[in-house]
Scaffold this active site. Structure first.
Site, PDB file in Angstrom:
ATOM      1  N   ASN A  93     -41.243   8.527  21.155  1.00 48.12           N
ATOM      2  CA  ASN A  93     -41.434   9.542  22.319  1.00 48.12           C
ATOM      3  C   ASN A  93     -43.017   9.487  22.833  1.00 48.12           C
ATOM      4  O   ASN A  93     -43.725  10.341  22.087  1.00 48.12           O
ATOM      5  CB  ASN A  93     -40.789  10.954  22.300  1.00 48.12           C
ATOM      6  CG  ASN A  93     -40.917  11.691  23.635  1.00 48.12           C
ATOM      7  OD1 ASN A  93     -41.377  11.058  24.509  1.00 48.12           O
ATOM      8  ND2 ASN A  93     -40.747  12.912  23.439  1.00 48.12           N
ATOM      9  N   LYS A 131     -44.310  10.451  25.334  1.00 44.80           N
ATOM     10  CA  LYS A 131     -44.766  11.651  26.333  1.00 44.80           C
ATOM     11  C   LYS A 131     -45.480  11.020  27.406  1.00 44.80           C
ATOM     12  O   LYS A 131     -45.265   9.910  27.895  1.00 44.80           O
ATOM     13  CB  LYS A 131     -45.068  12.679  25.604  1.00 44.80           C
ATOM     14  CG  LYS A 131     -44.478  13.046  24.356  1.00 44.80           C
ATOM     15  CD  LYS A 131     -44.639  14.444  23.920  1.00 44.80           C
ATOM     16  CE  LYS A 131     -43.740  14.725  22.532  1.00 44.80           C
ATOM     17  NZ  LYS A 131     -43.678  16.209  21.990  1.00 44.80           N
ATOM     18  N   HIS A 143     -35.276  16.925  26.797  1.00 50.90           N
ATOM     19  CA  HIS A 143     -36.306  17.061  25.894  1.00 50.90           C
ATOM     20  C   HIS A 143     -36.763  18.708  26.077  1.00 50.90           C
ATOM     21  O   HIS A 143     -36.597  18.980  27.177  1.00 50.90           O
ATOM     22  CB  HIS A 143     -37.286  16.177  26.002  1.00 50.90           C
ATOM     23  CG  HIS A 143     -38.354  16.293  24.757  1.00 50.90           C
ATOM     24  ND1 HIS A 143     -39.294  17.310  24.931  1.00 50.90           N
ATOM     25  CD2 HIS A 143     -38.581  15.532  23.639  1.00 50.90           C
ATOM     26  CE1 HIS A 143     -40.230  17.149  23.833  1.00 50.90           C
ATOM     27  NE2 HIS A 143     -39.552  16.238  23.161  1.00 50.90           N
ATOM     28  N   GLU A 156     -39.456  19.910  26.171  1.00 45.82           N
ATOM     29  CA  GLU A 156     -40.375  20.033  27.109  1.00 45.82           C
ATOM     30  C   GLU A 156     -40.181  20.224  28.545  1.00 45.82           C
ATOM     31  O   GLU A 156     -40.623  20.790  29.395  1.00 45.82           O
ATOM     32  CB  GLU A 156     -41.577  19.016  27.075  1.00 45.82           C
ATOM     33  CG  GLU A 156     -42.630  19.149  25.907  1.00 45.82           C
ATOM     34  CD  GLU A 156     -42.932  18.093  25.015  1.00 45.82           C
ATOM     35  OE1 GLU A 156     -43.122  16.825  25.466  1.00 45.82           O
ATOM     36  OE2 GLU A 156     -43.348  18.084  23.815  1.00 45.82           O
ATOM     37  N   GLU A 172     -33.988  18.824  17.876  1.00 43.65           N
ATOM     38  CA  GLU A 172     -35.425  19.121  17.632  1.00 43.65           C
ATOM     39  C   GLU A 172     -35.710  20.589  17.813  1.00 43.65           C
ATOM     40  O   GLU A 172     -35.923  21.101  18.991  1.00 43.65           O
ATOM     41  CB  GLU A 172     -36.091  18.361  18.889  1.00 43.65           C
ATOM     42  CG  GLU A 172     -35.865  16.927  18.802  1.00 43.65           C
ATOM     43  CD  GLU A 172     -37.286  16.345  19.774  1.00 43.65           C
ATOM     44  OE1 GLU A 172     -37.832  15.646  19.086  1.00 43.65           O
ATOM     45  OE2 GLU A 172     -37.491  16.656  20.645  1.00 43.65           O
ATOM     46  N   GLY A 181     -44.699  18.883  18.004  1.00 49.34           N
ATOM     47  CA  GLY A 181     -46.306  19.127  18.106  1.00 49.34           C
ATOM     48  C   GLY A 181     -46.961  20.157  17.344  1.00 49.34           C
ATOM     49  O   GLY A 181     -48.084  20.548  17.897  1.00 49.34           O
ATOM     50  N   SER A 215     -42.566  16.972  14.628  1.00 46.86           N
ATOM     51  CA  SER A 215     -43.667  16.690  13.669  1.00 46.86           C
ATOM     52  C   SER A 215     -43.220  15.668  12.429  1.00 46.86           C
ATOM     53  O   SER A 215     -43.653  15.992  11.299  1.00 46.86           O
ATOM     54  CB  SER A 215     -44.288  18.134  12.984  1.00 46.86           C
ATOM     55  OG  SER A 215     -44.696  18.857  13.945  1.00 46.86           O
TER      56      SER A 215
HETATM   57  P1  PGA Z   1     -43.816  15.605  17.529  1.00 48.54           P
HETATM   58  O1  PGA Z   1     -42.892  15.518  19.010  1.00 48.54           O
HETATM   59  O2  PGA Z   1     -43.163  14.518  16.754  1.00 48.54           O
HETATM   60  O3  PGA Z   1     -45.194  15.227  18.245  1.00 48.54           O
HETATM   61  O4  PGA Z   1     -43.583  16.911  17.192  1.00 48.54           O
HETATM   62  C1  PGA Z   1     -41.368  15.086  18.897  1.00 48.54           C
HETATM   63  C2  PGA Z   1     -40.767  15.270  20.213  1.00 48.54           C
HETATM   64  O5  PGA Z   1     -41.279  15.877  20.990  1.00 48.54           O
HETATM   65  O6  PGA Z   1     -39.939  14.297  20.461  1.00 48.54           O
END
Ligand code: PGA
Length: 256
Positions: free
Chosen positions: A9, A11, A95, A97, A167, A173, A213
Site C-alpha cells: 500500500n 499511500k 483503510h 486512514e 490492521e 506507521g 508496521s
Molecule cells: P505501515 O502501513 O506498514 O506503514 O504501518 C500499513 C497500512 O497502512 O496498510
C-alpha cells in the site's frame, strides 16, 4: 490451502515515473515466485502505468479507494468500473486512514464493497481497532461490528474471494506492530466470525492478512501465525529490496 498474499500500500507516495521504475526493477526479481500472491496499490495516477509495467507478470495491481456510484456529479471520485477499466483487479476499501481522515464508516465501506464486487474487483477490506478501543478491551466487539456492518449482504461466494486486512490502527506507521499473540487472537476471531456468519467453506477460502508496521524482520513471525495469510505493507513496501525481502520471507517454508 490459502496462498500467502502480500500487498504493497503505497499511500500518497511515488510519482508515475517512480512507480513504473519500481515495477520494472522488482518484476524480474519475483518472476519465479509462484507461491505468493503479490499486489501493488499505487496512487491513482499510477494505477494504469503500473498495470502496463506489470503486464503478463505475477504482480497484481490495486487501487487504494473508489466511490460506490457508477458515474455522476461526484467531483474527485472514481467508480469501480473505471478502476476495472484500467486493468487493476483489486481495490483497497475502508483503510483506517480513509475512516479516520476522510469520514468513512462501516456503512460507506459496505456500499463500496458491494459496488466493487459488482464490477468484479477483488476488495481488500480493512478493519481494526484504535488504541483507545484496545485499551478499553473493545477490540473483538469493534471487529464484530466492522465485519457485521461492513460485510452486510455479501454472499458466501463473495467472502470466499475477499481479502480482509486486520490492521490495528495503533500499529499503522508507528513502528509498533501487534505481538504474534495479539495478531493471532484477532485473526482467529475474524476467521471464526466469518465461519459463523458465512459458512465454513467461505471462511476457509477468505484471505485474512495483517497490516501495521510489517517489515522484513517481523514478517516471518507474523506469517507463521496459523490464521495470518499474508500482509498489507505500507512504509516498508516503498523500497524495492525491502518489499522483495518481505515477499521472500512470507513464502511457505518448503519452497524457500
Ligand atoms: P505501515 O502501513 O506498514 O506503514 O504501518 C500499513 C497500512 O497502512 O496498510
Amino acid at each position: 490451502m490459502r496462498t500467502p498474499f502480500i500487498a504493497a500500500n503505497w499511500k500518497m507516495y511515488k510519482t508515475v515515473h517512480e512507480a513504473v521504475a519500481f515495477v520494472k526493477e522488482i518484476r524480474p526479481m519475483v518472476k519465479d515466485v509462484h507461491d505468493v500472491e503479490i499486489v501493488i496499490a499505487p496512487p491513482l495516477t499510477s494505477v494504469r502505468p503500473v498495470v502496463e509495467a506489470a503486464h503478463a507478470s505475477n504482480i497484481g495491481v490495486a487501487a487504494q479507494n473508489m466511490y460506490w456510484e457508477r458515474e455522476g456529479a461526484f467531483t474527485g471520485e472514481v467508480s469501480a468500473p473505471m478502476i476495472k477499466e484500467t486493468g487493476a483487479e483489486y481495490v483497497i476499501i475502508g483503510h483506517s486512514e480513509r475512516r479516520g481522515l476522510f469520514g468513512e464508516t462501516d456503512h460507506t465501506v459496505n456500499r463500496k464493497l458491494t459496488a466493487a464486487l459488482a464490477a468484479q474487483l477483488t476488495p481488500i477490506v480493512c478493519i481494526g481497532e484504535t488504541l483507545d478501543e484496545r485499551e478499553r478491551e473493545e477490540t473483538l466487539t469493534i471487529l464484530d461490528r466492522q465485519i457485521k456492518e461492513g460485510l452486510d449482504g455479501l454472499t458466501a461466494d463473495h467472502i470466499a474471494g475477499l481479502v480482509v486486512a486486520y490492521e490495528p490502527v495503533w500499529a499503522i506507521g508507528t513502528g509498533r506492530n501487534a505481538t504474534p499473540q495479539q495478531a493471532g487472537e484477532a485473526h482467529a476471531h475474524i476467521r471464526g466470525r466469518l465461519r459463523q456468519w458465512f459458512g465454513g467453506l467461505a471462511a476457509d477460502q477468505c484471505h485474512v492478512i495483517y497490516g501495521g508496521s510489517v517489515k522484513a524482520d517481523n514478517i516471518r513471525d507474523l506469517a507463521s501465525i496459523p490464521d495470518v495469510d499474508g500482509a498489507l505493507v505500507g512504509g516498508a513496501s516503498l523500497d524495492v529490496r525491502g518489499f522483495f525481502e518481505i515477499i521472500t520471507r512470507s513464502r511457505p517454508a518448503a519452497a524457500v
